[in-house]
Motif scaffolding. Structure first.
Motif, mmCIF file in Angstrom:
data_model
loop_
_atom_site.group_PDB
_atom_site.id
_atom_site.type_symbol
_atom_site.label_atom_id
_atom_site.label_comp_id
_atom_site.label_asym_id
_atom_site.label_seq_id
_atom_site.Cartn_x
_atom_site.Cartn_y
_atom_site.Cartn_z
ATOM 1 N N HIS A 25 0.831 -1.202 0.000
ATOM 2 C CA HIS A 25 0.000 0.000 0.000
ATOM 3 C C HIS A 25 0.869 1.255 0.000
ATOM 4 O O HIS A 25 0.626 2.208 -0.750
ATOM 5 C CB HIS A 25 -0.933 0.008 1.208
ATOM 6 C CG HIS A 25 -1.741 1.265 1.336
ATOM 7 N ND1 HIS A 25 -2.792 1.559 0.477
ATOM 8 C CD2 HIS A 25 -1.651 2.315 2.186
ATOM 9 C CE1 HIS A 25 -3.306 2.739 0.811
ATOM 10 N NE2 HIS A 25 -2.633 3.211 1.833
ATOM 11 N N GLU A 26 1.883 1.244 0.838
ATOM 12 C CA GLU A 26 2.782 2.394 0.942
ATOM 13 C C GLU A 26 3.516 2.629 -0.386
ATOM 14 O O GLU A 26 3.614 3.758 -0.875
ATOM 15 C CB GLU A 26 3.786 2.134 2.062
ATOM 16 C CG GLU A 26 4.803 3.228 2.291
ATOM 17 C CD GLU A 26 5.766 2.833 3.405
ATOM 18 O OE1 GLU A 26 6.913 2.473 3.081
ATOM 19 O OE2 GLU A 26 5.355 2.871 4.577
ATOM 20 N N ASN A 27 4.031 1.554 -0.993
ATOM 21 C CA ASN A 27 4.767 1.697 -2.240
ATOM 22 C C ASN A 27 3.847 2.092 -3.389
ATOM 23 O O ASN A 27 4.251 2.855 -4.275
ATOM 24 C CB ASN A 27 5.500 0.391 -2.576
ATOM 25 C CG ASN A 27 6.444 0.550 -3.738
ATOM 26 O OD1 ASN A 27 6.084 0.267 -4.888
ATOM 27 N ND2 ASN A 27 7.654 1.021 -3.474
ATOM 28 N N THR A 28 2.615 1.598 -3.387
ATOM 29 C CA THR A 28 1.649 2.002 -4.403
ATOM 30 C C THR A 28 1.416 3.503 -4.350
ATOM 31 O O THR A 28 1.362 4.182 -5.387
ATOM 32 C CB THR A 28 0.306 1.265 -4.202
ATOM 33 O OG1 THR A 28 0.521 -0.137 -4.355
ATOM 34 C CG2 THR A 28 -0.727 1.722 -5.210
ATOM 35 N N PHE A 29 1.305 4.038 -3.138
ATOM 36 C CA PHE A 29 1.129 5.479 -2.975
ATOM 37 C C PHE A 29 2.345 6.229 -3.523
ATOM 38 O O PHE A 29 2.204 7.243 -4.230
ATOM 39 C CB PHE A 29 0.917 5.813 -1.497
ATOM 40 C CG PHE A 29 0.623 7.266 -1.239
ATOM 41 C CD1 PHE A 29 -0.659 7.763 -1.373
ATOM 42 C CD2 PHE A 29 1.638 8.146 -0.872
ATOM 43 C CE1 PHE A 29 -0.941 9.099 -1.147
ATOM 44 C CE2 PHE A 29 1.380 9.482 -0.647
ATOM 45 C CZ PHE A 29 0.081 9.961 -0.787
ATOM 46 N N ILE A 30 3.554 5.740 -3.216
ATOM 47 C CA ILE A 30 4.778 6.384 -3.705
ATOM 48 C C ILE A 30 4.817 6.372 -5.230
ATOM 49 O O ILE A 30 5.132 7.387 -5.865
ATOM 50 C CB ILE A 30 6.013 5.663 -3.124
ATOM 51 C CG1 ILE A 30 6.135 5.945 -1.625
ATOM 52 C CG2 ILE A 30 7.291 6.099 -3.848
ATOM 53 C CD1 ILE A 30 7.192 5.106 -0.924
ATOM 54 N N GLN A 31 4.478 5.238 -5.838
ATOM 55 C CA GLN A 31 4.504 5.138 -7.297
ATOM 56 C C GLN A 31 3.495 6.084 -7.941
ATOM 57 O O GLN A 31 3.800 6.762 -8.940
ATOM 58 C CB GLN A 31 4.218 3.695 -7.741
ATOM 59 C CG GLN A 31 5.246 2.672 -7.291
ATOM 60 C CD GLN A 31 6.625 2.916 -7.855
ATOM 61 O OE1 GLN A 31 6.784 3.581 -8.882
ATOM 62 N NE2 GLN A 31 7.643 2.394 -7.194
ATOM 63 N N GLN A 32 2.298 6.155 -7.385
ATOM 64 C CA GLN A 32 1.285 7.029 -7.974
ATOM 65 C C GLN A 32 1.617 8.496 -7.741
ATOM 66 O O GLN A 32 1.342 9.346 -8.589
ATOM 67 C CB GLN A 32 -0.102 6.675 -7.442
ATOM 68 C CG GLN A 32 -0.543 5.287 -7.884
ATOM 69 C CD GLN A 32 -2.046 5.108 -7.858
ATOM 70 O OE1 GLN A 32 -2.820 6.052 -7.809
ATOM 71 N NE2 GLN A 32 -2.479 3.859 -7.907
ATOM 72 N N LEU A 80 -4.297 15.311 -1.793
ATOM 73 C CA LEU A 80 -5.220 15.093 -2.910
ATOM 74 C C LEU A 80 -5.176 13.646 -3.378
ATOM 75 O O LEU A 80 -6.213 13.033 -3.662
ATOM 76 C CB LEU A 80 -4.872 16.030 -4.071
ATOM 77 C CG LEU A 80 -5.191 17.510 -3.886
ATOM 78 C CD1 LEU A 80 -4.625 18.330 -5.038
ATOM 79 C CD2 LEU A 80 -6.703 17.713 -3.780
ATOM 80 N N LEU A 81 -3.972 13.092 -3.444
ATOM 81 C CA LEU A 81 -3.820 11.721 -3.919
ATOM 82 C C LEU A 81 -4.463 10.720 -2.975
ATOM 83 O O LEU A 81 -5.001 9.698 -3.411
ATOM 84 C CB LEU A 81 -2.328 11.395 -4.093
ATOM 85 C CG LEU A 81 -1.991 10.027 -4.693
ATOM 86 C CD1 LEU A 81 -2.612 9.879 -6.079
ATOM 87 C CD2 LEU A 81 -0.484 9.837 -4.754
ATOM 88 N N GLU A 82 -4.428 10.999 -1.682
ATOM 89 C CA GLU A 82 -5.048 10.102 -0.700
ATOM 90 C C GLU A 82 -6.527 9.883 -1.011
ATOM 91 O O GLU A 82 -7.068 8.815 -0.729
ATOM 92 C CB GLU A 82 -4.910 10.685 0.707
ATOM 93 C CG GLU A 82 -3.557 10.433 1.353
ATOM 94 C CD GLU A 82 -3.425 9.021 1.887
ATOM 95 O OE1 GLU A 82 -4.445 8.318 1.964
ATOM 96 O OE2 GLU A 82 -2.307 8.616 2.222
ATOM 97 N N THR A 83 -7.171 10.860 -1.606
ATOM 98 C CA THR A 83 -8.610 10.752 -1.879
ATOM 99 C C THR A 83 -8.896 10.220 -3.276
ATOM 100 O O THR A 83 -10.049 9.887 -3.575
ATOM 101 C CB THR A 83 -9.291 12.128 -1.729
ATOM 102 O OG1 THR A 83 -8.754 13.029 -2.712
ATOM 103 C CG2 THR A 83 -9.066 12.695 -0.346
ATOM 104 N N THR A 84 -7.867 10.120 -4.135
ATOM 105 C CA THR A 84 -8.104 9.708 -5.521
ATOM 106 C C THR A 84 -7.293 8.491 -5.945
ATOM 107 O O THR A 84 -7.405 8.061 -7.092
ATOM 108 C CB THR A 84 -7.764 10.864 -6.491
ATOM 109 O OG1 THR A 84 -6.380 11.216 -6.349
ATOM 110 C CG2 THR A 84 -8.621 12.080 -6.199
ATOM 111 N N ILE A 85 -6.489 7.932 -5.058
ATOM 112 C CA ILE A 85 -5.616 6.818 -5.430
ATOM 113 C C ILE A 85 -6.426 5.658 -6.000
ATOM 114 O O ILE A 85 -7.479 5.291 -5.472
ATOM 115 C CB ILE A 85 -4.772 6.345 -4.219
ATOM 116 C CG1 ILE A 85 -3.725 5.330 -4.658
ATOM 117 C CG2 ILE A 85 -5.652 5.804 -3.098
ATOM 118 C CD1 ILE A 85 -2.681 5.036 -3.585
#
Length: 245
Positions: A25-32, A80-85
């Motif tokens: 989950h953490e790495n997915t956030f970093i990649q996006q 912003l990304l936290e709400t649209t990932i």
């Protein structure tokens, strides 16, 4: 929001650091976030972004933006990304021949896990592996996580030469060597696919994808090898909606 902190690497480089662990989950956030920063017009001055397992390095032009402003803008983008990932996952099927000629460590890893070689192959192919990052060599994918039962540490002394396409494990990581190179991972087999082509520097997989290995015999290995080199092999790619767990 995932816990993080900023670390100034230099006057023109800022590193975003997350808890130092292997976490999908953490790495997915970093990649996006990296992809967002590469394409956003909201922040000026970013020259490059470098995602890692649990870090994101942002290089920037001091003449266009200062570090304090960049921190503020990055924090805004992260919220912003936290709400649209997105949770769409791309799964790529990779054929592997688990032949003892290609996998000199098959028996050692099987013994480590108290398994037969057949059971080891089944265990390695029964799940998908998340690509956390590319590095070390062009197209080398660091993937996880390998089941604990077969998470054997890397060799104490690396081999001087490994064939391109070699598939191995090192602890909870699995990966493939895209070109001929030295390496210390425990080799289980080899894929017939050409994983890296300097004429096509972007590999057919990228960080954030999932890889699923499936077993082929020597005959199928040779056929796929020839077809892939002729541009006639169709890579199988699937989509699914997941929770990144």
């Amino acid at each position: 929001m995932i816990d993080y902190h900023f670390f100034p690497l230099s006057e023109s480089s800022l590193m975003l650091i997350y808890p130092n662990k292997i976490d999908v989950h953490e790495n997915t956030f970093i990649q996006q976030l990296a992809q967002t920063l590469q394409h956003t017009t909201e922040i000026s001055g970013i020259t490059s972004v470098i995602p890692g397992y649990a870090t994101l390095t942002v290089n920037f032009d001091l003449l266009q933006i200062d570090q304090a402003t960049l921190r503020t803008q990055l924090t805004k983008q992260m919220h912003l990304l936290e709400t649209t990932i997105t949770s769409t996952q791309r799964i790529i099927d990779i054929p592997v021949c688990y032949d003892e000629e290609f996998g000199p460590d098959l028996q050692a890893v099987a013994d480590f896990g108290h398994l037969t070689i057949a059971d080891l192959i089944q265990l390695h192919t029964q799940q998908t592996y998340f690509i956390f990052m590319l590095g070390f060599l062009p197209g080398f994918a660091y993937m996880g996580s390998v089941p604990d039962q077969i998470a054997m540490p890397r060799l104490a002394t690396p081999r001087k030469t490994l064939a391109a396409g070699s598939v191995g494990i090192a602890g909870q990581q699995t990966g493939f060597y895209p070109v001929v190179s030295p390496g210390g991972w425990r080799l289980l087999g080899r894929t017939p696919l050409k994983l890296y082509d300097p004429k096509r520097p972007q590999p057919r997989y990228h960080a954030g994808d999932y890889i699923h290995f499936y077993s082929v015999d020597r005959h199928d290995f040779d056929e796929i090898y020839q077809a892939d080199r002729a541009g006639a092999f169709q890579l199988q790619i699937h989509q699914r909606i997941g929770d990144h767990s």
